[in-house]
Write a protein that holds these residues in place. Structure first.
Motif, mmCIF file in Angstrom:
data_model
loop_
_atom_site.group_PDB
_atom_site.id
_atom_site.type_symbol
_atom_site.label_atom_id
_atom_site.label_comp_id
_atom_site.label_asym_id
_atom_site.label_seq_id
_atom_site.Cartn_x
_atom_site.Cartn_y
_atom_site.Cartn_z
ATOM 1 N N UNK A 180 4.538 2.171 -0.430
ATOM 2 C CA UNK A 180 3.825 1.937 -0.925
ATOM 3 C C UNK A 180 4.301 1.719 -1.963
ATOM 4 N N UNK A 181 4.385 3.162 -2.124
ATOM 5 C CA UNK A 181 4.592 3.913 -3.867
ATOM 6 C C UNK A 181 6.192 2.938 -4.008
ATOM 7 N N UNK A 182 7.224 3.615 -3.175
ATOM 8 C CA UNK A 182 8.792 3.419 -3.686
ATOM 9 C C UNK A 182 8.423 1.754 -3.563
ATOM 10 N N UNK A 183 7.482 0.576 -3.138
ATOM 11 C CA UNK A 183 7.710 -0.750 -3.202
ATOM 12 C C UNK A 183 7.200 -0.991 -5.059
ATOM 13 N N UNK A 184 6.096 -0.582 -4.599
ATOM 14 C CA UNK A 184 5.258 -0.458 -6.233
ATOM 15 C C UNK A 184 5.582 -0.179 -7.113
ATOM 16 N N UNK A 185 6.566 1.195 -7.431
ATOM 17 C CA UNK A 185 7.405 1.404 -8.433
ATOM 18 C C UNK A 185 6.086 2.406 -8.888
ATOM 19 N N UNK A 186 4.770 3.196 -7.278
ATOM 20 C CA UNK A 186 3.810 3.610 -8.005
ATOM 21 C C UNK A 186 4.223 5.264 -7.567
ATOM 22 N N UNK A 187 3.436 6.960 -8.298
ATOM 23 C CA UNK A 187 3.366 7.867 -7.295
ATOM 24 C C UNK A 187 2.668 7.211 -6.192
ATOM 25 N N UNK A 188 3.099 8.705 -5.225
ATOM 26 C CA UNK A 188 2.332 8.590 -3.901
ATOM 27 C C UNK A 188 1.201 8.992 -3.896
ATOM 28 N N UNK A 189 1.160 9.493 -5.704
ATOM 29 C CA UNK A 189 -0.647 9.966 -5.567
ATOM 30 C C UNK A 189 -1.694 8.935 -5.615
ATOM 31 N N UNK A 190 -1.066 8.363 -6.841
ATOM 32 C CA UNK A 190 -1.106 7.166 -7.464
ATOM 33 C C UNK A 190 -2.003 5.757 -6.533
ATOM 34 N N UNK A 191 -1.221 5.611 -5.274
ATOM 35 C CA UNK A 191 -0.952 5.066 -3.829
ATOM 36 C C UNK A 191 -2.825 5.435 -3.571
ATOM 37 N N UNK A 192 -2.473 7.232 -3.031
ATOM 38 C CA UNK A 192 -3.452 7.344 -2.170
ATOM 39 C C UNK A 192 -4.622 7.647 -2.918
ATOM 40 N N UNK A 193 -4.417 7.634 -4.419
ATOM 41 C CA UNK A 193 -6.194 7.412 -5.059
ATOM 42 C C UNK A 193 -6.569 6.407 -4.282
ATOM 43 N N UNK A 194 -5.709 5.248 -5.216
ATOM 44 C CA UNK A 194 -6.223 3.532 -4.739
ATOM 45 C C UNK A 194 -6.678 3.396 -3.098
ATOM 46 N N UNK A 195 -5.948 3.808 -2.303
ATOM 47 C CA UNK A 195 -6.054 3.791 -0.243
ATOM 48 C C UNK A 195 -7.852 4.615 -0.877
ATOM 49 N N UNK A 196 -7.821 5.415 -1.590
ATOM 50 C CA UNK A 196 -9.728 6.253 -1.194
ATOM 51 C C UNK A 196 -10.671 5.902 -1.643
ATOM 52 N N UNK A 197 -9.967 4.530 -3.051
ATOM 53 C CA UNK A 197 -11.058 3.462 -3.103
ATOM 54 C C UNK A 197 -10.775 2.610 -2.532
ATOM 55 N N UNK A 198 -10.706 1.699 -1.804
ATOM 56 C CA UNK A 198 -10.309 1.046 -0.794
ATOM 57 C C UNK A 198 -11.345 1.416 0.202
ATOM 58 N N UNK A 199 -11.216 2.106 1.126
ATOM 59 C CA UNK A 199 -11.973 2.406 1.686
ATOM 60 C C UNK A 199 -13.038 2.271 1.824
ATOM 61 N N UNK A 200 -13.117 3.119 0.499
ATOM 62 C CA UNK A 200 -15.233 3.031 -0.174
ATOM 63 C C UNK A 200 -15.694 2.070 -0.829
ATOM 64 N N UNK A 201 -15.276 1.336 -0.829
ATOM 65 C CA UNK A 201 -15.667 -0.353 -1.259
ATOM 66 C C UNK A 201 -15.229 -1.028 0.578
ATOM 67 N N UNK A 202 -14.906 -0.935 1.376
ATOM 68 C CA UNK A 202 -14.575 -1.234 2.156
ATOM 69 C C UNK A 202 -16.192 -0.914 3.598
ATOM 70 N N UNK A 203 -15.805 0.454 3.246
ATOM 71 C CA UNK A 203 -16.555 1.139 4.078
ATOM 72 C C UNK A 203 -16.084 1.613 5.301
ATOM 73 N N UNK A 204 -15.132 1.896 5.410
ATOM 74 C CA UNK A 204 -14.463 2.759 6.964
ATOM 75 C C UNK A 204 -13.594 4.052 6.177
ATOM 76 N N UNK A 205 -13.431 4.460 7.151
ATOM 77 C CA UNK A 205 -12.472 5.828 6.648
ATOM 78 C C UNK A 205 -11.155 5.938 7.393
ATOM 79 N N UNK A 206 -10.732 4.993 7.751
ATOM 80 C CA UNK A 206 -9.382 5.477 8.256
ATOM 81 C C UNK A 206 -8.228 4.210 8.541
ATOM 82 N N UNK A 207 -7.166 4.491 8.288
ATOM 83 C CA UNK A 207 -5.817 3.333 8.507
ATOM 84 C C UNK A 207 -6.306 2.051 8.950
ATOM 85 N N UNK A 208 -6.607 3.060 10.047
ATOM 86 C CA UNK A 208 -6.283 2.053 11.775
ATOM 87 C C UNK A 208 -8.114 1.307 11.438
#
Length: 212
Positions: free
Chosen positions: A170-198
């Motif tokens: 995702x980082x490569x596709x969006x031209x963002x660092x993996x760390x930035x994407x990981x931070x986004x994923x953490x925020x998304x999980x918190x907003x959706x109330x889920x804990x895993x990608x599955x």
């Protein structure tokens, strides 16, 4: 009468060729340029100053939603018609939030595409009646999509994670660092109330954002 200048953005050459044939076959419309990704669309838009841009949402790279957001950020008056293979109201809402003035499913008939292009080029908003009805029904019922609280960028990343892409991909596709994407994923999980990608993927399938 001068023709309406149309800018086509889609990552599939055959799709662009089909739309070009349809649009150029009209006496009042002319495709003036094409782009196969969001980055190219953003770079070319300022030079082209098209009357309407037809933008596919599901492209590699920054994607259509982010491309729309960036173009509107620079040119708020830009008239953009979003195209998508997805018909879920969430995609419609995200496209409108990003700044699109219309939304059409890729499964739509030719006359619908032409009507949408002309409507958006004229400065009006276009939604297919069936889509507008679903949006209205959702609001009337007070239904709230589980992804309603996600930003445009978060929604894009949510879809990619749900489709099985890794943080690095995702980082490569969006031209963002993996760390930035990981931070986004953490925020998304918190907003959706889920804990895993599955769990994210299951939520996407359950709500029709992704096919099983």
């Amino acid at each position: 009468m001068p023709k309406t200048k149309v800018f086509l953005v889609d990552d599939h050459a055959i799709v662009r060729a089909g739309y070009r044939q349809v649009l150029d076959g009209q006496p009042d419309l002319q495709v003036v340029a094409e782009a196969d990704n969001g980055e190219a669309a953003v770079k070319s838009f300022a030079k082209l100053s098209p009357d309407v841009t037809v933008m596919d949402l599901g492209m590699p790279g920054i994607g259509g939603l982010e491309a729309i957001r960036r173009i509107i950020g620079r040119r708020p008056e830009a008239r953009i018609l979003a195209l998508s293979m997805h018909e879920h109201v969430a995609f419609v809402e995200q496209a409108l939030v990003a700044g699109a003035r219309g939304f059409v499913s890729k499964a739509s008939d030719t006359d619908v595409i032409l009507e949408a292009v002309r409507t958006v080029a004229a400065g009006n908003v276009y939604l297919h009646p069936a889509v507008a009805q679903r949006l209205a029904l959702q609001k009337t019922r007070g239904d709230k999509s589980p992804i309603a609280g996600l930003s445009v960028r978060e929604f894009e990343i949510f879809c990619m994670i749900s489709e099985g892409l890794t943080v690095a991909e995702i980082g490569k596709r969006l031209s963002l660092s993996a760390k930035t994407i990981a931070n986004y994923v953490t925020q998304i999980k918190a907003k959706l109330g889920v804990s895993t990608s599955a769990e994210m993927a299951r939520l996407a399938i359950r709500n029709g954002f992704l096919k099983a």
